[in-house]
Design a protein around this motif. Structure first.
Motif, short mmCIF file in Angstrom:
data_model
loop_
_atom_site.label_atom_id
_atom_site.label_comp_id
_atom_site.label_asym_id
_atom_site.label_seq_id
_atom_site.Cartn_x
_atom_site.Cartn_y
_atom_site.Cartn_z
N TYR A 147 39.38 50.04 53.80
CA TYR A 147 39.23 50.82 52.58
C TYR A 147 40.57 50.85 51.87
O TYR A 147 41.61 51.11 52.47
N GLN A 148 40.53 50.56 50.58
CA GLN A 148 41.67 50.80 49.71
C GLN A 148 41.08 51.38 48.44
O GLN A 148 39.95 51.07 48.10
N SER A 149 41.81 52.24 47.79
CA SER A 149 41.28 53.03 46.69
C SER A 149 40.27 52.26 45.84
O SER A 149 40.60 51.30 45.17
N GLY A 150 39.03 52.69 45.93
CA GLY A 150 37.99 52.11 45.11
C GLY A 150 37.21 50.98 45.73
O GLY A 150 36.24 50.52 45.16
N GLN A 151 37.56 50.52 46.94
CA GLN A 151 36.79 49.43 47.53
C GLN A 151 36.79 49.51 49.05
O GLN A 151 37.84 49.67 49.67
N ALA A 152 35.59 49.41 49.62
CA ALA A 152 35.41 49.32 51.07
C ALA A 152 34.74 47.98 51.36
O ALA A 152 33.82 47.58 50.65
N THR A 153 35.22 47.30 52.41
CA THR A 153 34.68 46.00 52.79
C THR A 153 34.51 45.97 54.30
O THR A 153 35.36 46.47 55.03
N CYS A 154 33.40 45.39 54.77
CA CYS A 154 33.15 45.27 56.21
C CYS A 154 32.95 43.80 56.56
O CYS A 154 32.25 43.07 55.86
N TYR A 155 33.58 43.40 57.67
CA TYR A 155 33.44 42.06 58.22
C TYR A 155 32.86 42.17 59.62
O TYR A 155 33.28 43.02 60.40
N GLY A 176 34.01 38.06 61.58
CA GLY A 176 34.82 37.35 60.60
C GLY A 176 34.15 37.05 59.28
O GLY A 176 34.76 36.50 58.38
N LYS A 177 32.88 37.43 59.12
CA LYS A 177 32.14 37.17 57.88
C LYS A 177 31.94 38.47 57.12
O LYS A 177 31.53 39.48 57.70
N GLN A 178 32.20 38.45 55.84
CA GLN A 178 32.00 39.63 55.01
C GLN A 178 30.51 39.94 54.92
O GLN A 178 29.72 39.09 54.53
N VAL A 179 30.14 41.18 55.30
CA VAL A 179 28.73 41.58 55.27
C VAL A 179 28.46 42.68 54.25
O VAL A 179 27.30 42.94 53.93
N MET A 180 29.53 43.34 53.76
CA MET A 180 29.34 44.42 52.81
C MET A 180 30.63 44.67 52.06
O MET A 180 31.71 44.61 52.64
N THR A 181 30.49 44.92 50.75
CA THR A 181 31.61 45.42 49.96
C THR A 181 31.04 46.35 48.91
O THR A 181 29.94 46.12 48.41
N THR A 182 31.76 47.43 48.64
CA THR A 182 31.26 48.41 47.69
C THR A 182 32.43 49.16 47.04
O THR A 182 33.51 49.25 47.63
N ASN A 183 32.17 49.68 45.87
CA ASN A 183 33.15 50.53 45.20
C ASN A 183 32.60 51.95 45.03
O ASN A 183 33.03 52.68 44.16
#
Length: 196
Positions: free
Chosen positions: A140-148, A151-158
């Motif tokens: 998480y960094q201000s305004g965006q969360a990402t899950c791997y 090693g593969k990106q499965v989710m990103t959201t703001n």
């Protein structure tokens, strides 16, 4: 590990190069630290000593958090959500929680916009398989969360916004809240926390 080139604030390694434990783990209930970096959790928790202030200071300063671990859940019926890794005081006050609700891996991050327990909104990261180890990194960094996952990106959201200016100096725990009512059942094989 996905983030191997970055220096973690916390990296559970059972023994440092000099043969001494790198952090003291205090298991309660049926929780225990096994061989290597494996932590077995069932009706109990493991409190980490000696990292709380460093984690609090680094995340408040950077406004960023990354949690990396290998998770193997023992049940898909866990709710509350059950706490896997949490930096909390009790069920209503946390800086963050990586948890499980049903078969879903969730993240709650406390910012001025998400409330004292970081649940407005709670982020669904991925679906967990039963009794199979999966490598997960969530950032998480201000305004965006990402899950791997693996090693593969499965989710990103703001959907989550804000910094960590309302964080409090709480306790880092695996497998439960400090108040002891959100047990998680499963195994963690290594846990690393980064402030970037």
């Amino acid at each position: 590990p996905l983030l191997q080139a970055q220096k973690p604030i916390f990296n559970w390694q059972p023994f440092a190069a000099d043969g001494k434990p790198s952090h003291r783990l205090l298991p309660s209930g049926l929780a225990r630290a096994g061989k290597g970096s494996v932590i077995h959790l069932d009706q109990g928790a493991v409190e980490v000593q000696g990292v709380d202030k460093a984690l609090f200071d680094a995340c408040r300063k950077s406004g960023q958090l990354t949690i990396e671990t290998v998770i193997s859940t023992a049940s898909l019926q866990q709710s509350g959500p059950a706490r896997i890794v949490t930096f909390s005081l009790d069920a209503g006050n946390r800086n963050f929680t990586l948890g499980q609700d049903g078969d879903k891996l969730i993240l709650r991050v406390r910012t001025p916009q998400t409330g004292l327990n970081g649940s407005k909104p709670q982020l669904t990261l991925t679906t967990l398989p039963l009794n199979r180890a999966v490598h997960v990194a969530v950032t998480y960094q201000s305004g965006q969360a990402t899950c791997y996952v693996e090693g593969k990106q499965v989710m990103t959201t703001n959907k989550v916004r804000g910094d960590f200016s309302n964080w409090e100096p709480y306790k880092l725990l695996f497998g439960d809240e400090a108040a002891g009512d959100r047990d998680w059942q499963g195994m963690l094989d290594g846990v690393s926390l980064y402030a970037r």
